[in-house]
Enzyme design. Structure first.
Site, PDB file in Angstrom:
ATOM      1  N   GLU A 156       0.912  -1.159   0.087  1.00  0.00           N
ATOM      2  CA  GLU A 156       0.056  -0.066  -0.077  1.00  0.00           C
ATOM      3  C   GLU A 156       0.908   1.196   0.108  1.00  0.00           C
ATOM      4  O   GLU A 156       0.691   2.090   0.811  1.00  0.00           O
ATOM      5  CB  GLU A 156      -0.991  -0.014   1.044  1.00  0.00           C
ATOM      6  CG  GLU A 156      -2.008  -1.010   1.078  1.00  0.00           C
ATOM      7  CD  GLU A 156      -3.024  -1.121   2.232  1.00  0.00           C
ATOM      8  OE1 GLU A 156      -4.175  -1.194   1.886  1.00  0.00           O
ATOM      9  OE2 GLU A 156      -2.575  -0.888   3.525  1.00  0.00           O
ATOM     10  N   GLU A 232      -7.460  -6.882  -0.710  1.00  0.00           N
ATOM     11  CA  GLU A 232      -7.615  -6.821   0.587  1.00  0.00           C
ATOM     12  C   GLU A 232      -9.195  -6.689   0.377  1.00  0.00           C
ATOM     13  O   GLU A 232      -9.705  -5.442   0.526  1.00  0.00           O
ATOM     14  CB  GLU A 232      -6.910  -5.911   1.375  1.00  0.00           C
ATOM     15  CG  GLU A 232      -5.618  -6.246   1.726  1.00  0.00           C
ATOM     16  CD  GLU A 232      -4.940  -5.229   2.898  1.00  0.00           C
ATOM     17  OE1 GLU A 232      -5.689  -4.535   3.538  1.00  0.00           O
ATOM     18  OE2 GLU A 232      -3.658  -5.433   2.864  1.00  0.00           O
TER      19      GLU A 232
END
Length: 385
Positions: A156, A232
């Site tokens: 991320e 995710e």
């Protein structure tokens, strides 16, 4: 041995389109003796893959002193035995609501904001660590008969920075270490995150808990072709000290999972089984309106309101997810039955804390030299992680 690749619109296994139905389970949050049962629970829910991070700070508490660095390899072997593929997210930064995002305190204490950049001192330490970690991943790739189908570049990063030189260097180093399976990045489905966190030639994936169609539309603007994947899918959330449990309605979560799969995408359920933050390894958050800008420590439990709860039991969410996943099996085969519950599988046990340890006793256990300073030193300066 098999060949797993990124096609024009799908993942492909030996040239055949396949869908990854993955679930997150972190080997370091589950006792090793329970890995087999928990992995079998994921398979029974309808998953064909498991995903895990790797916490650098857990395995290298001091520079050059490794602690159980072979645990990842043993976990990947257990995944293969359970009939699951595996996705590995080695970091070096992992977030994961884990202490210091997985970065060793002796590294961030010395380098500060130079970590997660192209800084030569930082990259030198990352390459040294990866040189020790990655051989057990490389040896277990699917093209060598193992379960590993994909490896992540950083984590991320678009939520943190935009140093493309750093990201490209990591991707190139992973390849130089022998990683031949597809590489990928994962970021929130926002333009600035995907811009900052993506690497040309590396598959970009998106992270979200709902709004799959909108999220994939943003991802497609940045990546016109290739398989879609929610890396995710937040089916629950983590808890903070002093706050109530965070829960998500099982039917709502199952509908969101159905929307992802209905878009033709692959998925990684975060978390499929959360486990426990043992030994004080839970992290803390201080970011944005979600946490009101305050430092909020994560609790010991990492149950995450996951479909397989902290104790390894199926929840209502498990059964609803199983119904959804049963409709999207690559081979159309029926799902396996639940594994037999291991001895002692139960639920929460309350413990009364009746004593306390004086500071002198704690220091005696911790050891190390005594020191004096004109101003209070940081824990990093004292060698305390």
């Amino acid at each position: 041995m098999a060949d797993f690749t990124v096609g024009e619109s799908d993942f492909e296994l030996d040239g055949r389109p396949v869908r990854l139905l993955s679930g997150a389970m972190h080997y370091f949050r589950v006792h090793e003796g329970q890995w087999g049962h928990r992995l079998a629970m994921l398979r029974a829910m309808g998953l064909n893959c498991v995903e895990t991070y790797v916490p650098w700070n857990l395995h290298e508490p001091e520079p050059g002193r490794l602690r159980d660095a072979g645990a990842l390899g043993r976990f990947l072997d257990a995944a293969r035995e359970a009939g699951l593929w595996a996705i590995v997210r080695p970091g070096p930064y992992i977030c994961a609501e884990w202490e210091n995002g997985g970065l060793p305190h002796w590294l961030t204490g010395a380098l500060g904001t130079r970590v997660r950049t192209r800084d030569a001192a930082y990259l030198g330490q990352v390459e040294r660590w990866f040189g020790q970690l990655l051989p057990q991943v490389v040896a277990r790739q699917i093209d060598r008969g193992g379960p590993v189908v994909m490896v992540q570049v950083e984590n991320e990063y678009g939520s943190y920075g935009s140093d493309q030189v750093y990201l490209r260097h990591l991707a190139e180093f992973l390849r130089a270490c022998g990683v031949t399976v597809p590489l990928f990045t994962s970021d929130g489905p926002e333009d600035h995150m995907l811009t900052g966190g993506s690497v040309p030639g590396v598959l970009a994936t998106a992270n979200f808990g709902s709004g799959a169609r909108e999220g994939f539309e943003v991802l497609r603007r940045h990546q016109p072709s290739g398989p879609l994947m929610c890396m995710e899918f937040w089916c629950g959330w983590f808890g903070h000290w002093g706050a109530g449990p965070v829960v998500r309605d099982p039917a709502d979560a199952a509908a969101a999972l159905g929307e992802i799969l209905g878009s033709g995408a692959s998925v990684n359920i975060y978390m499929a089984h959360g486990g426990t933050n043992f030994a004080g390894w839970s992290g803390a958050n201080r970011s944005g309106p979600l946490h009101d800008g305050e430092l909020q420590p994560t609790v010991t439990s990492y149950d995450y309101d996951a479909p397989v709860d902290e104790y390894g039991r199926p929840t209502e969410k498990f059964w609803l997810f199983r119904d959804v996943l049963a409709q999207h099996q690559n081979d159309g085969a029926p799902l396996p039955d639940l594994p037999a519950a291991p001895a002692g599988l139960g639920g929460p046990v309350r413990a009364e804390l009746t004593g306390w340890a004086p500071l002198g006793n704690v220091l005696e256990v911790l050891g190390g030299p005594e020191s004096e300073a004109a101003t209070p030193p940081t824990f990093e300066e004292l060698g305390v992680d």
